[in-house]
Design a protein around this motif. Structure first.
Motif, PDB file in Angstrom:
ATOM      1  N   SER A   7      22.198  27.817  -0.349  1.00 31.94           N
ATOM      2  CA  SER A   7      23.163  28.537   0.470  1.00 31.94           C
ATOM      3  C   SER A   7      24.578  28.080   0.172  1.00 31.94           C
ATOM      4  O   SER A   7      24.843  26.900  -0.044  1.00 31.94           O
ATOM      5  CB  SER A   7      22.857  28.315   1.955  1.00 31.94           C
ATOM      6  N   ILE A   8      25.512  29.055   0.188  1.00 31.09           N
ATOM      7  CA  ILE A   8      26.909  28.773  -0.110  1.00 31.09           C
ATOM      8  C   ILE A   8      27.711  29.998   0.277  1.00 31.09           C
ATOM      9  O   ILE A   8      27.156  31.064   0.506  1.00 31.09           O
ATOM     10  CB  ILE A   8      27.103  28.445  -1.616  1.00 31.09           C
ATOM     11  N   ARG A   9      28.988  29.887   0.382  1.00 28.28           N
ATOM     12  CA  ARG A   9      29.822  31.062   0.636  1.00 28.28           C
ATOM     13  C   ARG A   9      30.068  31.775  -0.687  1.00 28.28           C
ATOM     14  O   ARG A   9      30.665  31.203  -1.599  1.00 28.28           O
ATOM     15  CB  ARG A   9      31.148  30.655   1.276  1.00 28.28           C
ATOM     16  N   ILE A  10      29.588  32.998  -0.768  1.00 27.93           N
ATOM     17  CA  ILE A  10      29.688  33.757  -2.013  1.00 27.93           C
ATOM     18  C   ILE A  10      31.088  34.344  -2.130  1.00 27.93           C
ATOM     19  O   ILE A  10      31.511  35.124  -1.287  1.00 27.93           O
ATOM     20  CB  ILE A  10      28.633  34.885  -2.051  1.00 27.93           C
ATOM     21  N   ASN A  11      31.804  33.944  -3.177  1.00 22.34           N
ATOM     22  CA  ASN A  11      33.122  34.500  -3.473  1.00 22.34           C
ATOM     23  C   ASN A  11      33.223  34.754  -4.970  1.00 22.34           C
ATOM     24  O   ASN A  11      32.273  34.518  -5.713  1.00 22.34           O
ATOM     25  CB  ASN A  11      34.241  33.575  -2.988  1.00 22.34           C
ATOM     26  N   GLU A  12      34.374  35.218  -5.419  1.00 26.03           N
ATOM     27  CA  GLU A  12      34.539  35.629  -6.815  1.00 26.03           C
ATOM     28  C   GLU A  12      34.297  34.463  -7.769  1.00 26.03           C
ATOM     29  O   GLU A  12      33.591  34.597  -8.779  1.00 26.03           O
ATOM     30  CB  GLU A  12      35.941  36.197  -7.017  1.00 26.03           C
ATOM     31  N   ASP A  13      34.877  33.273  -7.461  1.00 28.90           N
ATOM     32  CA  ASP A  13      34.720  32.108  -8.331  1.00 28.90           C
ATOM     33  C   ASP A  13      33.264  31.675  -8.404  1.00 28.90           C
ATOM     34  O   ASP A  13      32.757  31.315  -9.474  1.00 28.90           O
ATOM     35  CB  ASP A  13      35.586  30.948  -7.830  1.00 28.90           C
ATOM     36  N   GLU A  14      32.595  31.725  -7.260  1.00 29.18           N
ATOM     37  CA  GLU A  14      31.206  31.289  -7.206  1.00 29.18           C
ATOM     38  C   GLU A  14      30.313  32.193  -8.051  1.00 29.18           C
ATOM     39  O   GLU A  14      29.407  31.718  -8.746  1.00 29.18           O
ATOM     40  CB  GLU A  14      30.722  31.285  -5.753  1.00 29.18           C
ATOM     41  N   VAL A  15      30.597  33.491  -7.985  1.00 31.17           N
ATOM     42  CA  VAL A  15      29.789  34.446  -8.756  1.00 31.17           C
ATOM     43  C   VAL A  15      29.957  34.194 -10.248  1.00 31.17           C
ATOM     44  O   VAL A  15      28.984  34.246 -11.017  1.00 31.17           O
ATOM     45  CB  VAL A  15      30.186  35.892  -8.406  1.00 31.17           C
TER      46      VAL A  15
END
Length: 459
Positions: A7-15
């Motif tokens: 689990s993590i906060r999905i954002n542009e960098d993470e993707v």
């Protein structure tokens, strides 16, 4: 199953920074939006870094479902997160996005509706009407709207379709297409046999409703006594063929061309009557009509000359089939009749022009010589239709004082308004009688006025 460790906060960098697994797929879950996740597939030639897509998982009645939001980078992480939040609100209200999408994907298209029209509505129409309707559906409706969902068609789509056909220079056809489309979409407001729901929301209504039809000019033409005589002579001169005999019969009965062409001898088993079967009439009802002595004599003449094995009154070229078309014969007959009318013209220049051409007189040769001599020819009958024989039959009855009800029954009209077009002709005998009476009364008034004047002057 959801793995909390991923689990993590999905954002542009993470993707972008997440590495793809060597095989299979891996899932990243968002900490904020329940069920929102990112799926990363193993690398392929098309996607060297692994294809990535957003989704949301949820449960409906204890069943776990997954709704795919879209692929990255077509969907940004922010757009996917916003969509996931909206989907979560809908799910919490009891909606089922995956089921809704499947229903939308499987929803009937306009092509499906056309097939339904063909099965449910067309069989109840005359054969020629079936052919005409299906041609308009294929060529005008499906070519533009065929792949669209029925539920997605709205007023603007139908209005644009009607306007496009009108701009082609065919305003009447645009109206006919609109009428067919309206009937098609009226079917969509009712469930199909075996189904429980209509194909279109009743609240949305028929999208054809309110589309303004083009103004149409009436096409009724009534042949004069001289034109009828010329046509009769031209039919006689054409010779006895299936087509010319059919045209003569239409002239004597006022029937529709299709009714005559499809007629069979068993329909005339009762002498002096024509018993048309429902399959041959426009109103799809049996129509038993008396024949005039002239029509009866003509039918008996044809019967006496027919081979025993022939069932069709007006047989076609192929054995055992009815006559298919009368256009070729009609064009030739109207040409001959036109020249005959010019030959009897009260305009001496016109009559002389035809006489000078003698046996070589045709519409074309007359028009050519008229141009050289600067002679104006009266209108030819080339714009007349065989169907106008039917209008003429009715006009003669109306002009003869027959009631519109009687005329309607002879012609096989089921609606009084269809016969109402001849009302002005039915008024002609009354108008003539009123004029004659009025002349007598008006004349009497003038004489009385003169008498009074003389008396006054004599005092």
């Amino acid at each position: 199953m959801r793995n909390p460790s991923m689990s993590i906060r999905i954002n542009e960098d993470e993707v972008k920074k997440r590495a793809a697994p060597p095989k299979g797929s891996t899932t990243v879950w968002d900490d904020d939006v329940t069920g929102f996740g990112l799926r990363i597939l193993a690398p392929t030639d098309r996607h060297p870094k692994g294809a990535r897509s957003f989704f949301i998982d949820y449960r409906v009645n204890g069943v776990e479902k997954r709704f795919k939001i879209g692929a990255f980078p077509e969907w940004s992480a922010k757009a996917a997160r916003d969509e996931a939040k909206e989907l979560r609100r809908r799910i919490d209200k009891g909606e089922d996005p995956a089921s809704d999408r499947r229903e939308a994907r499987e929803a009937p298209t306009v092509k499906d509706l056309a097939d339904r029209y063909r099965l449910e509505h067309l069989p109840g129409k005359a054969k020629q009407s079936q052919t005409n309707d299906w041609a308009m559906i294929n060529n005008d409706i499906l070519s533009v709207l065929g792949d669209r969902k029925v539920a997605d068609i709205h007023y603007g789509d139908i209005k644009a379709l009607h306007e496009a056909i009108t701009k082609r220079g065919t305003p009447v056809r645009a109206n006919r297409v609109l009428a067919v489309a309206s009937k098609m979409f009226s079917l969509s407001l009712r469930p199909m046999a075996g189904e429980t729901a209509p194909w279109q929301n009743a609240a949305q209504g028929n999208p054809c409703k309110g589309v303004q039809r083009n103004q149409e000019e009436g096409k009724e033409r009534f042949f004069s006594a001289a034109e009828i005589a010329a046509l009769t002579d031209a039919i006689e001169a054409y010779g006895s063929t299936s087509a010319s005999n059919c045209l003569r019969f239409m002239m004597l009965t006022g029937c529709r061309p299709g009714e005559a062409m499809r007629s069979t001898w068993d329909e005339f088993s009762d002498s002096g009557f024509w018993d048309k079967p429902s399959a041959h009439t426009k109103q799809r009802k049996r129509h038993r009509v008396p024949l005039s002595p002239g029509a009866t004599e003509f039918i008996e003449k044809l019967r006496a000359a027919k081979p025993d094995s022939v069932e069709c009154v007006f047989p076609g070229q192929k054995r055992g089939t009815p006559l298919r078309q009368i256009r070729t014969a009609w064009d030739s007959i109207t040409d001959t009749a036109s020249v005959a009318l010019w030959a009897e013209s009260k305009d001496e220049k016109v009559a002389k022009l035809v006489a000078d051409l003698a046996e070589s007189a045709t519409i074309e040769t007359c028009q050519t010589l008229a141009a050289k001599r600067k002679v104006t020819l009266p209108p030819a009958l080339t714009d007349a239709r065989a169907y106008d024989l039917r209008h003429t039959f009715a006009s003669i009855g109306a002009g003869g004082g027959l009631s519109l009800q009687i005329i309607g029954r002879l012609l096989g009209h089921t609606q009084a308004r269809t016969t109402q077009r001849y009302a002005h002709l039915a008024d002609d005998p009354l108008r003539e009688a009123a004029a004659k009476i009025g002349e007598v009364i008006a004349g009497a008034g003038k004489r009385m006025a003169n008498v009074v004047a003389l008396q006054k002057g004599g005092r």
